[in-house]
Design an enzyme around this catalytic site. Structure first.
Site, mmCIF file in Angstrom:
data_model
loop_
_atom_site.group_PDB
_atom_site.id
_atom_site.type_symbol
_atom_site.label_atom_id
_atom_site.label_comp_id
_atom_site.label_asym_id
_atom_site.label_seq_id
_atom_site.Cartn_x
_atom_site.Cartn_y
_atom_site.Cartn_z
ATOM 1 N N HIS A 294 78.338 1.917 -73.838
ATOM 2 C CA HIS A 294 77.974 3.145 -73.140
ATOM 3 C C HIS A 294 76.476 3.124 -72.860
ATOM 4 O O HIS A 294 75.723 2.352 -73.469
ATOM 5 C CB HIS A 294 78.343 4.346 -74.031
ATOM 6 C CG HIS A 294 78.305 5.651 -73.308
ATOM 7 N ND1 HIS A 294 78.977 5.882 -72.133
ATOM 8 C CD2 HIS A 294 77.692 6.825 -73.619
ATOM 9 C CE1 HIS A 294 78.770 7.120 -71.738
ATOM 10 N NE2 HIS A 294 77.987 7.718 -72.624
ATOM 11 N N CYS B 21 79.094 4.757 -66.515
ATOM 12 C CA CYS B 21 78.072 5.435 -67.309
ATOM 13 C C CYS B 21 76.660 5.013 -66.944
ATOM 14 O O CYS B 21 75.751 5.840 -66.913
ATOM 15 C CB CYS B 21 78.334 5.250 -68.786
ATOM 16 S SG CYS B 21 78.401 3.530 -69.291
ATOM 17 N N ASP C 287 73.488 12.958 -72.475
ATOM 18 C CA ASP C 287 74.490 12.041 -71.929
ATOM 19 C C ASP C 287 75.030 12.617 -70.625
ATOM 20 O O ASP C 287 75.909 13.470 -70.631
ATOM 21 C CB ASP C 287 75.624 11.850 -72.936
ATOM 22 C CG ASP C 287 76.582 10.752 -72.473
ATOM 23 O OD1 ASP C 287 76.383 10.227 -71.351
ATOM 24 O OD2 ASP C 287 77.505 10.431 -73.224
#
Lengths: 647, 334
Positions: free
Chosen positions: A446, A402, A462
């Site tokens: 994350h 991520c 995201d």
């Protein structure tokens, strides 16, 4: 007066048992030395077969101190203290001879127990240590009643503990708690913890993904939000050199009530944070106001003035739909900062994304589409990126976790002229149906970005979701080979599901333990009092409340002790006492030394009208009490006859 | 000079206890015997204070609470509260260990001044629970007796009380105490039992004996029995002095025969106040010694005290009567 040998042996065994939970944590030289001391005590003191000169003991003491110091790197802290205590206990055994020594040893033992409890060991160790503390008290009972058997000492100690339990609980719940410590010294009694750090480098969050440790738990007032909205913000990073991102110094505080326009209903929840020794606190995207004692910064981070060294709980209200409009010139400048030496390919991409530069929202969509169209892979084991990480990731390796996606996305957006910053935190959380709360683990860590759109304010984007949409719904789990990411699914067969359910049940228990035992602080206490309807009681009235609640409890114990210990009289005795009382009313009292027969004879002479009834009752009573037995009914009848004759 | 018998004991107590302690002790409750002669320890007659260990224990718990509060270590707090609660509940157990005990004292056998009187004291357990680790002692005295009473049982103890002066000696206040079960507190109760005993004067160490021979010519011509003239033989009766046995007769296998003498009442001696020297106590001591020796030698001593005369006689009862007269001389008649 010296102590009995077997009492000393019991002390020896109890001390050794007290040290057990600590044994795995001791450095091995100390562990061996301590074990050797316990081993030596038995033949030398208890059996008297081995004579240890006193200087040897002193040398051992010194040696152990040096060992412990050496093993701890000459740091005077909690860990050293507890090691020294662990070593002093067996040495104290050699010096224990009189009752006074026993008390001193006992106090040392209790300190040792409490020192271990400070570190908040596992629940089984807590139970064990409490038992050890009781075993130490058993020694005192034995000292004061040497004639009774060992089981009766244990029995009495357990009875004492049982009778003390209500008082203990009341004291625990009502004793005033401090909202801030009085002194800070020798911290770090709890083991090192993993968690987010103030800087982010490629691979940092990937390492966290391997940790099953619990970061925090959340209880929602109403329905928890859907998984796709469980973005827990922790840190905002705007400063970068192209590879490393950092949060920088704590930003200025948010002006009261400013910077957030709610566009939907709020969510109320309470976070139960595990200690992570940092000042930042996770909060759901996005809060408007900080709870009391905490701060909201200009970039919507929740901070605490002191590091979180204890379990912390705080209640927050967040708005999942919002317009976040807080930005300063400095923030805008920082959010547009780009590293030097950007490759032409990346610049070209940025220019394509930018388009005519009038619609940043369209630019975001274009970049997301670009990511989706390329063969990007979401993996926990990305290849190394070399000297130009941005270029290498975007055009060569295209494998990352991520933070790779977030940082690459942020940099391209900045090159395209859109103010962008990276946010780290947690995404998701597992709902524990047994405890009705959310468990967020370190593996849920994350990273995502926020872009500034002039008409909408800060907007969460995201980029990982566009590459691996499953991540939003489920936490990543590393694949056995270490390659691609597997997403956790309810799999693994019936046994696996059962195991998972058991684990959830255990966690629910643990959560209760954390909330009511480990994390019971001044806030919880307030909450508890309010639930009792005692919300008006303030901190300084608590001792009074404690006394008011404690005294009846003690009175109850006293009553129980005096009542329950009394053996009921046998029925014939009860009848005889009534008989005596009746005659006493008639003016004839039995002398203490007078036997029943003599008394009956005397009473019969004094009360001739009832002589027969008195004699009859007495005869029956003596038969039952001292003879082979008789019939109780007859005795009762005889008493009634006595009453009938009475004037 | 008159000496009150009870003063001697009180004077001694005054020496032992400081005036301060006398003052506050006056206000403490004590258990007194009821109509049946037994003192029963009631709930409000029991005092409790922490021992030295109890104070240290309290300090240890306080440290734990402070540490637990400061580091928000709730487990440490939990243990501290558990320990404190156990100590408080233990205090109730200590209190219960004395509650309802019954004590009774008997009169001690008489002693001579300077010796110790031993009062038999009996303890009885009637509530139905075991009472380990009881300590029984004089309130102002060292050395405690340790006792354990089984449920419903009893025990006898001899309480030694120093008897420095002649006269009546009342059993001083007793103290029953217990530290059971944890030794962190000590409960005690003061018990007043009305047992008394007699303290005879201490026999004088040495000095001239003044025995006035009780010689009187018999008025009726009957010479009675004496030691001068041989009268005849008669069969032995238990109690006859061995010196009068006719050993020769025994050797001739005629059984135990006693030679009887007649004549003066030379065995009767008078021990008189005016024949002694020194202060009254010295005179009483000398008379006591003379009395004891005369009795030991088989004489029949009589006593002459100012205002009192005990004619010569023999036997344990007579001896006691004489010694009692000496013990209580100048004091209240018992």
């Amino acid at each position: 007066m010296t102590l009995e040998r077997h009492l000393l042996r019991q002390l020896w065994a109890t001390f050794a048992a007290t040290g057990l939970p600590l044994a795995p944590a001791l450095p091995w030289p100390v562990l061996v030395a301590v074990a050797a001391l316990y081993g030596l005590w038995y033949p030398s003191v208890f059996l008297g077969r081995l004579r240890l000169p006193r200087p040897l003991l002193w040398a051992l003491t010194l040696g152990l101190a040096v060992l412990a110091l050496g093993a701890r790197g000459r740091m005077l802290d909690y860990g050293l203290g507890i090691q020294l205590l662990a070593a002093m206990l067996p040495l104290k055994l050699f010096e224990t001879r009189t009752p006074r020594d026993l008390y001193v040893a006992l106090f040392m033992g209790l300190f040792f127990v409490v020192a271990q409890l400070m570190a908040e060991p596992a629940p089984w160790a807590v139970a064990w240590l409490l038992l050890c503390a009781l075993a130490l008290l058993t020694l005192l009972v034995r000292l004061h009643d040497p004639a009774a058997g060992a089981w009766s000492h244990l029995g009495l100690t357990l009875r004492l503990a049982f009778q003390a339990l209500p008082l203990t609980l009341v004291a625990f719940l009502l004793f005033p708690r401090l909202s801030a410590p009085l002194w800070q010294l020798g911290m770090g009694m709890r083991a090192a913890v993993s968690g987010l750090s103030a800087e982010m480098e490629p691979g940092g969050i990937g390492r966290l993904a391997l940790s099953e440790e619990i970061a925090f738990r959340v209880r929602f007032e109403g329905q928890p939000p859907p998984p796709a909205e469980r973005y827990w913000r922790v840190l905002v990073m705007a400063d970068t050199d192209g590879r490393r991102w950092s949060a920088g110094p704590e930003p200025a505080p948010m002006p009261a009530g400013g910077g957030l326009l709610p566009e939907g209903p709020p969510l109320d929840y309470r976070v139960f944070l595990e200690p992570h020794r940092r000042t930042w606190l996770p909060v759901l995207d996005l809060p408007r106001q900080a709870p009391a004692g905490l701060r909201l910064t200009l970039d919507y981070q929740l901070r605490r003035p002191r590091p979180v060294l204890e379990r912390l709980s705080y209640a927050v209200r967040s708005y999942p739909r919002y317009r976040a409009t807080a930005i300063t010139d400095g923030q805008r400048r920082l959010a547009l900062l780009t590293p030097a030496g950007v490759s032409p390919r990346v610049r070209a991409l940025a220019a394509r994304v930018r388009g005519d530069g009038r619609d940043p929202g369209a630019a975001v969509a274009r970049l997301l589409a670009w990511f989706r169209a390329r063969p990007f892979v979401y993996t926990l084991a990305p290849p190394p990126l070399g000297g130009d990480p941005l270029d290498a990731f975007l055009f060569e390796t295209r494998r990352g976790f991520c933070e790779h996606f977030a940082t690459a996305f942020a940099l391209v957006m900045r090159l395209a002229g859109v103010p962008t910053r990276v946010v780290t935190g947690y995404l998701g959380g597992e709902l524990n149906p047994l405890g009705d709360y959310l468990i967020v683990r370190q593996s849920d860590a994350h990273a995502w970005v926020e872009v500034w759109l002039n008409d909408r304010g800060w907007v969460r984007v995201d980029p990982t979701a566009s590459v691996a949409p499953e991540r939003v719904e489920r936490p990543p789990r590393p694949a056995p080979g270490g390659g691609e990411v597997l997403f956790a699914v309810d799999g693994g067969g019936a046994l696996g599901r059962l195991g998972h359910r058991l684990a959830l049940a255990l966690d629910a228990l643990r959560n209760q333990w954390n909330t009511w035992v480990l994390g019971y602080d001044s806030t919880r206490q307030r909450l508890f009092l309010r639930r009792l309807g005692l919300g008006f009681v303030d901190l300084w009235h608590l001792p009074l409340l404690l006394t008011l609640a404690g005294l009846p409890l003690l009175g109850g114990v006293a009553w129980w002790l005096v009542r329950a210990g009394r053996r009921p009289l046998p029925p014939e005795e009860r009848l005889y006492r009534r008989f005596l009382a009746r005659l006493a009313r008639a003016g004839v009292r039995k002398a203490p030394a007078e036997g029943p027969r003599d008394f009956a004879r005397r009473a019969a002479r004094r009360l001739p009208g009832r002589a027969q009834a008195i004699e009859a009752f007495s005869r029956r009573y003596v038969e039952i009490r001292y003879g082979p037995g008789g019939d109780l009914e007859g005795l009762r009848e005889a008493l009634k006859r006595l009453r009938r004759r009475s004037p | 000079m008159t000496i009150k018998a009870d003063i001697s004991e009180q004077a001694q107590r005054l020496q032992n206890a400081s005036p301060m302690s006398l003052n506050w002790r006056k206000w403490l409750r004590k258990a007194r015997p009821g109509a049946d002669g037994r003192a029963r320890i009631g709930p409000r007659q029991i005092y409790i204070l922490p021992t030295r260990y109890g104070l240290v224990f309290a300090g240890v718990v306080l440290l734990m609470v402070l540490g637990g509060l400061n580091y928000a270590a709730n487990l440490a707090l939990l243990l501290a509260f558990l320990l404190a609660s156990v100590a408080v509940v233990g205090m109730l157990h200590t209190w219960r260990n004395l509650l309802g005990l019954e004590l009774e004292a008997q009169a001690a056998p008489p002693v001579f001044a300077g010796d110790e009187a031993v009062f038999p004291v009996s303890l009885r357990e009637t509530r139905g629970w075991r009472r380990p680790g009881l300590e029984l002692r004089l309130e102002e005295g060292a050395g405690a007796l340790s006792l354990t009473l089984p449920a419903g049982g009893g025990a006898e103890a001899g309480i030694r009380v120093p008897a420095p002066r002649r006269g009546r000696l009342t059993l001083p206040r007793l103290e029953v105490a217990s530290r059971y079960p944890l030794g962190l507190v000590r409960a005690w109760s003061r018990v007043e039992l009305p047992a008394r005993t007699l303290v005879y004067p201490r026999p004088a160490e040495r000095g001239r004996r003044h025995l006035e021979p009780g010689y009187r010519r018999a008025r009726a011509g009957d010479k009675g029995r004496g030691t001068d003239d041989f009268v005849g033989l008669r069969p032995y009766r238990p109690g006859d002095p061995p010196s009068r046995l006719d050993w020769k007769a025994l050797a001739r296998e005629r059984g135990l025969v006693v030679r009887e003498f007649g004549g003066d009442r030379e065995e009767e001696v008078w021990i008189a106040w005016e024949n002694q020297h020194g202060d009254p106590e010295a005179r009483l001591s000398a008379m006591c010694r003379a009395l004891l020796e005369a009795a030991r030698e088989g004489l029949h001593p009589g006593l002459v005290l100012p205002g009192r005369r005990i004619p010569p006689a023999t036997g344990e009862a007579h001896r006691h009567r004489c010694l009692e007269a000496l013990a209580l001389y100048g004091g209240p008649r018992a």
